[in-house]
Write a protein that holds these residues in place. Structure first.
Motif, PDB file in Angstrom:
ATOM      1  N   GLY A  16     -74.059 -11.809  47.392  1.00  0.00           N
ATOM      2  CA  GLY A  16     -72.756 -11.488  47.636  1.00  0.00           C
ATOM      3  C   GLY A  16     -72.292 -11.160  49.113  1.00  0.00           C
ATOM      4  N   ASP A  35     -73.381  -7.140  37.977  1.00  0.00           N
ATOM      5  CA  ASP A  35     -74.288  -8.420  37.900  1.00  0.00           C
ATOM      6  C   ASP A  35     -73.934  -9.203  36.604  1.00  0.00           C
ATOM      7  OD1 ASP A  35     -75.392  -7.617  40.108  1.00  0.00           O
ATOM      8  OD2 ASP A  35     -77.225  -6.624  39.508  1.00  0.00           O
ATOM      9  N   ASN A  38     -71.059 -11.191  37.191  1.00  0.00           N
ATOM     10  CA  ASN A  38     -71.535 -12.482  37.754  1.00  0.00           C
ATOM     11  C   ASN A  38     -72.302 -13.429  36.990  1.00  0.00           C
ATOM     12  OD1 ASN A  38     -71.790 -13.857  40.259  1.00  0.00           O
ATOM     13  ND2 ASN A  38     -73.997 -13.181  40.342  1.00  0.00           N
ATOM     14  N   GLU A  42     -70.688 -17.190  36.480  1.00  0.00           N
ATOM     15  CA  GLU A  42     -71.596 -18.441  36.926  1.00  0.00           C
ATOM     16  C   GLU A  42     -71.879 -19.249  35.576  1.00  0.00           C
ATOM     17  OE1 GLU A  42     -72.145 -19.503  39.620  1.00  0.00           O
ATOM     18  OE2 GLU A  42     -71.388 -17.706  40.769  1.00  0.00           O
ATOM     19  N   HIS A 205     -69.462  -7.514  44.937  1.00  0.00           N
ATOM     20  CA  HIS A 205     -69.684  -8.821  44.361  1.00  0.00           C
ATOM     21  C   HIS A 205     -69.720  -8.855  43.039  1.00  0.00           C
ATOM     22  CE1 HIS A 205     -71.842 -12.597  44.307  1.00  0.00           C
ATOM     23  NE2 HIS A 205     -72.852 -12.012  43.468  1.00  0.00           N
ATOM     24  N   PRO A 206     -69.227  -9.783  42.167  1.00  0.00           N
ATOM     25  CA  PRO A 206     -68.714 -11.188  42.515  1.00  0.00           C
ATOM     26  C   PRO A 206     -67.359 -11.218  42.693  1.00  0.00           C
ATOM     27  CG  PRO A 206     -69.015 -11.091  40.186  1.00  0.00           C
ATOM     28  CD  PRO A 206     -69.272  -9.408  40.643  1.00  0.00           C
TER      29      PRO A 206
END
Length: 402
Positions: A16, A35, A38, A42, A205-206
């Motif tokens: 990230g 996470d 993310n 994805e 992040h993300p």
């Protein structure tokens, strides 16, 4: 939606980071939640059915593509460059924010979340998220600074009509930074069941990547529309920068096109020589805020400074990590305009082209008004008009005694 590259470098990398900026500067128990988001993002972004649903909503619900309008009268009045406006203000809910809010709401639905939490400054993100949550049927809670609640009354009413729970934040300066703090605290109560739908390309992040990807449609459309209007790429693409979502959306399609000059316009407030501004990239330094590394306006103890802008959506002491990286490598030129220049631009665009812009967007308009006259007549400038000024009309009228 594909992973973005610049000069062969993935932006962001797998952790990230955009260079030294971005990442996840968060408690260990929150890292798993980020996470998970993310991984879900994805997974979902690669699904044809998700892409189709989002594209259909962009077309039939938001009203995309938003037009690219040649501002003939303004261009002639200023002399010099030809000025075009990317009319994100014509989107459903009146700004670019709906682009990523639909994506975040669909992601929340996909992940089975029970509540969507967010902050808002000018109220455009709040209205857009309340709209998207009403559409997919998920409860929505919006945190907003008391100062901004009083300043942006029309958007406050809209959020309530749309069914959002509005939380007034009175701590600190009672503006955007404090609203972010408050919303994040609520999210921490149950990160497994809640999702924090961040309103810009900021945070851990993300989110800087995710929000950028949903906003990238702006630049993609500009690229196609420029060919239709003047048969080449724009010479300049200009956008206001607070957190930076509308700007990165407009810039992302052109990062590899070195002949296109990219200009981000920050709020100089009452002047860069005062402490009443929010020009993070102009006067800030690398630091950390809200779970990310980025440029920050901070005091000698490393604490975020109180900031000021006439535009509620821009008064933030941090900025998106990708903008921080683009500043360091020199790909984007970051400039600033004052509150006075912003107000003048607001009134000029209203009276010369019949378009009432948001005060946030008026910063970008002000830079063009300041600079276009000295440019060649063959120069084409595209300004991302990120939102409309309905929300600001009463405030401006009072400010100017109209």
């Amino acid at each position: 939606m594909t992973q973005q590259q610049l000069n062969g470098v993935e932006l962001p990398d797998q952790n990230g980071f955009f260079g030294q900026y971005g990442g996840q500067f968060i408690p260990p128990h929150l890292k798993k939640a980020m996470d998970d988001i993310n991984i879900a993002y994805e997974n979902i972004r690669k699904k044809p059915e998700f892409q189709q649903e989002l594209q259909e909503l962009f077309t039939d619900y938001v009203g995309r593509p938003s037009p690219l309008f040649y501002a003939k009268r303004l261009s002639e009045q200023l002399g010099g460059a030809k000025i075009y406006f990317k009319r994100e203000d014509l989107n459903h809910t009146g700004a670019h924010k709906i682009n990523h809010c639909l994506g975040e709401a669909l992601l929340a639905k996909y992940m089975g979340k029970t509540k969507v939490i967010a902050e808002t400054g000018a109220g455009q993100h709040g209205v857009a998220l309340a709209t998207a949550c009403a559409l997919v049927g998920i409860p929505c809670e919006i945190h907003m600074g008391q100062v901004d609640i009083e300043k942006e009354h029309p958007n406050v009413v809209k959020m309530k009509i749309l069914g959002a729970k509005l939380v007034a934040v009175t701590r600190g300066t009672a503006t955007l930074k404090d609203a972010v703090d408050s919303a994040f605290e609520e999210y921490l109560k149950d990160p497994e069941q809640y999702i924090y739908a961040i309103g810009s390309v900021v945070g851990p992040h993300p989110f800087p990547k995710m929000v950028r990807d949903f906003q990238a449609i702006i630049g993609q459309e500009i690229k196609q529309q420029a060919q239709m209007h003047f048969a080449k790429l724009p010479d300049y693409v200009v956008a206001c920068v607070g957190g930076g979502s509308n700007a990165i959306g407009a810039f992302s399609a052109f990062l590899a096109d070195d002949q296109v000059q990219l200009v981000g316009v920050e709020p100089a407030g009452k002047g860069l020589d005062t402490d009443q501004h929010a020009a993070t990239l102009s006067l800030g330094k690398p630091g950390q805020i809200h779970g990310m590394a980025c440029y920050v306006l901070e005091d000698e103890l490393g604490q975020p400074l109180p900031v000021h802008s006439i535009a509620s959506g821009l008064d933030y002491p941090g900025v998106g990590p990708q903008h921080s990286y683009l500043k360091d490598i020199g790909r984007v030129q970051y400039q600033s305009v004052t509150d006075k220049e912003c107000l003048d631009a607001f009134m000029t665009l209203s009276r010369v082209e019949g378009i009432i812009p948001a005060l946030e967007s008026s910063h970008a308009v002000a830079w063009v008004i300041r600079e276009a006259g000295a440019m060649d007549a063959t120069t084409n400038i595209v300004v991302n008009l990120s939102g409309r000024g309905d929300k600001d009309a009463d405030y401006v009228a009072k400010k100017l005694g109209l």
